[in-house]
Write a protein that holds these residues in place. Structure first.
Motif, short mmCIF file in Angstrom:
data_model
loop_
_atom_site.label_atom_id
_atom_site.label_comp_id
_atom_site.label_asym_id
_atom_site.label_seq_id
_atom_site.Cartn_x
_atom_site.Cartn_y
_atom_site.Cartn_z
N PHE A 169 -21.91 60.38 10.35
CA PHE A 169 -23.10 60.50 10.49
C PHE A 169 -23.98 59.47 11.27
CE2 PHE A 169 -27.59 59.66 8.86
CZ PHE A 169 -28.01 61.17 8.83
N PHE A 170 -23.97 58.31 11.43
CA PHE A 170 -24.54 57.39 12.34
C PHE A 170 -23.95 57.45 13.78
CE2 PHE A 170 -25.57 55.67 8.25
CZ PHE A 170 -26.78 55.89 8.05
N ALA A 171 -22.68 57.67 13.62
CA ALA A 171 -22.28 57.73 15.32
C ALA A 171 -22.88 58.80 15.83
CB ALA A 171 -20.47 57.77 15.06
N ALA A 172 -22.88 60.07 15.19
CA ALA A 172 -23.59 61.37 15.74
C ALA A 172 -25.06 61.08 16.19
CB ALA A 172 -23.56 62.13 14.85
N ARG A 173 -25.72 59.93 15.67
CA ARG A 173 -27.14 59.78 16.06
C ARG A 173 -27.03 58.58 16.96
NH1 ARG A 173 -26.84 62.72 11.91
NH2 ARG A 173 -28.17 64.12 11.39
N LYS A 174 -25.85 58.24 17.56
CA LYS A 174 -26.01 56.84 18.45
C LYS A 174 -26.77 55.67 17.80
CE LYS A 174 -25.45 59.85 22.59
NZ LYS A 174 -25.34 61.04 21.82
N THR A 175 -26.36 55.72 16.30
CA THR A 175 -26.92 54.27 15.66
C THR A 175 -25.72 53.99 14.84
OG1 THR A 175 -27.55 55.65 13.83
CG2 THR A 175 -29.26 55.32 15.42
N PRO A 176 -24.53 53.41 15.52
CA PRO A 176 -23.32 53.03 14.93
C PRO A 176 -23.30 52.41 13.63
CG PRO A 176 -23.67 51.89 17.09
CD PRO A 176 -24.65 52.87 16.84
N LEU A 177 -22.55 52.63 12.80
CA LEU A 177 -22.49 51.88 11.48
C LEU A 177 -21.41 50.77 11.38
CD1 LEU A 177 -23.25 52.80 7.83
CD2 LEU A 177 -20.98 52.29 8.51
N ASP A 178 -21.50 49.70 10.96
CA ASP A 178 -20.46 48.76 10.75
C ASP A 178 -20.23 48.36 9.13
OD1 ASP A 178 -18.06 46.84 11.70
OD2 ASP A 178 -19.64 45.53 10.80
N PHE A 179 -18.98 48.31 8.63
CA PHE A 179 -18.85 48.25 7.29
C PHE A 179 -18.17 46.86 7.09
CE2 PHE A 179 -16.57 48.67 3.34
CZ PHE A 179 -17.71 48.58 2.42
N THR A 180 -18.51 45.99 6.39
CA THR A 180 -17.94 44.69 6.23
C THR A 180 -17.62 44.61 4.70
OG1 THR A 180 -18.82 43.83 8.22
CG2 THR A 180 -17.91 42.33 6.68
N LEU A 181 -16.39 44.06 4.34
CA LEU A 181 -16.21 44.01 2.85
C LEU A 181 -16.59 42.42 2.58
CD1 LEU A 181 -12.63 45.44 2.21
CD2 LEU A 181 -14.78 46.04 1.01
N CYS A 182 -16.98 42.19 1.42
CA CYS A 182 -17.52 40.97 1.08
C CYS A 182 -16.76 40.63 -0.39
CB CYS A 182 -18.93 40.78 0.88
SG CYS A 182 -19.81 41.19 2.48
N SER A 183 -16.83 39.47 -0.89
CA SER A 183 -16.25 39.10 -2.21
C SER A 183 -17.20 39.21 -3.27
CB SER A 183 -15.92 37.51 -2.10
OG SER A 183 -16.94 36.64 -1.66
N ASN A 184 -18.57 39.23 -3.07
CA ASN A 184 -19.30 39.48 -4.04
C ASN A 184 -20.73 39.97 -3.43
OD1 ASN A 184 -20.87 37.02 -3.29
ND2 ASN A 184 -18.96 35.97 -4.35
N LEU A 185 -21.63 40.29 -4.45
CA LEU A 185 -22.89 40.62 -4.06
C LEU A 185 -23.75 39.62 -3.32
CD1 LEU A 185 -25.28 42.88 -3.90
CD2 LEU A 185 -25.93 42.36 -6.32
N GLU A 186 -23.82 38.44 -3.59
CA GLU A 186 -24.41 37.21 -2.91
C GLU A 186 -24.20 37.11 -1.73
OE1 GLU A 186 -25.54 32.49 -3.54
OE2 GLU A 186 -24.46 33.61 -5.08
N GLU A 187 -22.96 37.11 -1.35
CA GLU A 187 -22.13 37.20 0.13
C GLU A 187 -22.83 38.36 0.87
OE1 GLU A 187 -18.08 37.53 2.61
OE2 GLU A 187 -18.11 36.79 0.20
N ALA A 188 -22.73 39.77 0.22
CA ALA A 188 -23.13 40.86 1.06
C ALA A 188 -24.51 40.83 1.47
CB ALA A 188 -22.97 42.12 0.21
N GLN A 189 -25.58 40.16 0.34
CA GLN A 189 -26.69 40.09 0.48
C GLN A 189 -27.39 39.09 1.48
OE1 GLN A 189 -27.88 39.08 -3.64
NE2 GLN A 189 -28.84 41.29 -3.91
N THR A 190 -26.51 37.96 1.61
CA THR A 190 -26.51 36.93 2.70
C THR A 190 -26.48 37.43 3.98
OG1 THR A 190 -26.00 35.30 1.35
CG2 THR A 190 -26.04 34.67 3.57
N LEU A 191 -25.07 38.39 4.27
CA LEU A 191 -25.05 38.99 5.54
C LEU A 191 -26.10 40.07 6.09
CD1 LEU A 191 -22.84 39.25 7.73
CD2 LEU A 191 -21.62 40.93 6.25
N ALA A 192 -26.43 40.72 4.86
CA ALA A 192 -27.53 41.56 5.24
C ALA A 192 -28.89 41.30 5.80
CB ALA A 192 -27.92 42.50 3.84
N GLU A 193 -29.26 40.11 5.26
CA GLU A 193 -30.35 39.45 5.53
C GLU A 193 -30.35 38.72 6.81
OE1 GLU A 193 -31.00 36.57 2.31
OE2 GLU A 193 -31.51 38.40 0.79
N GLY A 194 -29.04 38.38 7.42
CA GLY A 194 -28.91 37.80 8.70
C GLY A 194 -28.91 39.00 9.87
#
Length: 447
Positions: free
Chosen positions: A310-335
């Motif tokens: 979906f996002f590739a078709a709109r030329k707004t590519p999406l990257d997905f990164t696995l995290c060990s917990n929600l706190e790590e995912a939130q920290t990565l998202a905020e950066g």
């Protein structure tokens, strides 16, 4: 002294509020808004047990957790019959015209102040680009109106869980009332971790005039244009919570006008107005929380593939990164400055989705564009809008479910954003967590 009851310039009526009779167990009378805990029937079953044998607003509302049940018509009929009963047997008593000043304490704030008023549905328009005095803050989902219309269309009374915002940084409307000597009309603890609620009667002519004058100043065209640096008709009220309930009241009012044999007389019908709680967006006790999303009945691998495509078709590519917990995912998202990033939980695993070069201003708009597409392509999937990260984690960790965590928006930017950009994507923000939502208490005749 004759007190004026309709104030055309600010789209407001001085309501005749219905309150429970003296001696009512208020702790069991008031229950939370029907659109909370929509995926948690156990919550509503607990309320049934706690209010059993008592008059209660639980008997006057349709919890949306039961909207898909087969007994819908029977439940609506029972609600209408109970409304008539409460009016006939004196369980509800009509008060003289006046406002109710509200002070709500929750687990997160010592005081959130509000004012119960009736707003004119003639001054409300939820369509895109509307320049009405009362405006929607989020997109209105039209297919959510029919079940609500069924509940309200034959109802004798209304109970508001609607909270409407005003932009009053100088605190001229609601806050000064707390320095006045007012009669207390209720003061009690709320059920299920809801906090404490106090209400005061505001029926003195000089205080009514004070409120109306302050609102008129906020709605003054010159002051409005100076505040927001825009032309166009002023917006005085912005929907906070209960947008679809207010839109339902509007739909029924428009139907009444169309069917009226005497159009002039119908303008005095009580259904022209809707009871709401006004809240100053600058109230220190008001917090904006994000509304998260959970998808049900999905294949997690297929979902990830669909997102990337979906996002590739709109030329707004999406990257997905696995995290060990929600706190790590939130920290990565905020950066991730310049990108839209949001944590996700699927199959018990946490991760973060990062969309580069997003085409929308808000992260919620970026995600919702995909979710709308996905749900259209996958009709067996279902979405729910969730308050609170723990609920997202619990639901999103189940088999066949995916949870999306979203950031909150700044409440101080809300009015200017609506004025400049129009309504936000639906379910963009929530005024507090689920337990902080408005409890049903005051009623008003609408027939």
């Amino acid at each position: 002294m004759v007190v004026k009851t309709i104030f055309e310039a600010i789209g407001m009526q001085l309501p005749k509020v219905l309150l429970p009779k003296q001696g009512t167990d208020m702790h069991r009378w008031a229950v939370i808004a029907c659109d909370q805990y929509t995926s948690d029937q156990a919550y509503w079953q607990r309320l049934e047990q706690q209010t059993a044998g008592n008059i209660s607003t639980l008997n006057l509302i349709f919890p949306e957790a039961y909207l898909d049940d087969e007994e819908t018509e029977e439940r609506i009929s029972a609600i209408n019959q109970t409304m008539e009963k409460y009016l006939a047997d004196g369980s509800l008593e009509e008060q003289p015209p006046g406002f109710i000043l509200v002070d709500r304490k929750t687990t997160t704030t010592a005081s959130r102040k509000g004012l119960i008023v009736a707003l004119d549905l003639e001054r409300y328009d939820y369509t895109a680009g509307a320049q009405s005095l009362i405006r929607a803050t989020e997109g209105t989902i039209l297919d959510r109106l029919p079940p609500r219309i069924k509940v309200r269309q034959d109802a004798a009374i209304e109970l508001p869980h609607i909270m409407v915002l005003i932009d009053d940084p100088q605190q001229t409307v609601i806050e000064p009332l707390f320095s006045e000597k007012l009669e207390t009309v209720y003061d009690f603890e709320l059920l299920e971790n809801g906090g404490h609620l106090k209400g005061y009667r505001v029926d003195q002519p000089q205080l009514i005039e004070q409120i109306v004058t302050a609102l008129e100043k906020l709605a003054d065209p010159d002051a409005y244009h100076e505040k927001y640096n825009v032309d166009g008709a002023p917006m005085l009220y912005a929907m906070g919570d209960g947008n679809h309930s207010f839109a339902t009241a509007k739909a029924i009012w428009e139907k009444l006008k169309q069917e009226a044999s005497a159009p002039d007389q119908v303008m005095n019908h009580p259904a022209r107005f809707a009871l709401v709680e006004l809240v100053n967006v600058h109230d220190s006790g008001l917090d904006f929380e994000a509304i998260h999303r959970v998808l049900f009945n999905v294949n997690c691998v297929h979902l990830q593939q669909q997102m990337k495509a979906f996002f590739a078709a709109r030329k707004t590519p999406l990257d997905f990164t696995l995290c060990s917990n929600l706190e790590e995912a939130q920290t990565l998202a905020e950066g991730n400055e310049g990108a839209h990033a949001f944590p996700i939980v699927l199959g018990g695993r946490f991760g973060v989705c990062i969309v580069e070069k997003p085409e929308y201003t808000l992260t919620v708009a970026t995600l919702q564009a995909f979710l709308d597409h996905y749900l259209e392509e996958n009709p067996s999937a279902r979405i729910d809008y969730i308050h609170g990260e723990k609920a997202v984690t619990d639901l999103g960790s189940k088999t066949g479910c995916v949870g999306f965590y979203l950031p909150a928006i700044s409440k101080h930017d809300l009015f200017k954003t609506i004025v400049l950009d129009g309504a936000l994507p639906r379910k963009t923000f929530s005024m507090g967590e689920a337990d902080e939502k408005r409890f049903y208490l005051e009623c008003r005749k609408i027939c």
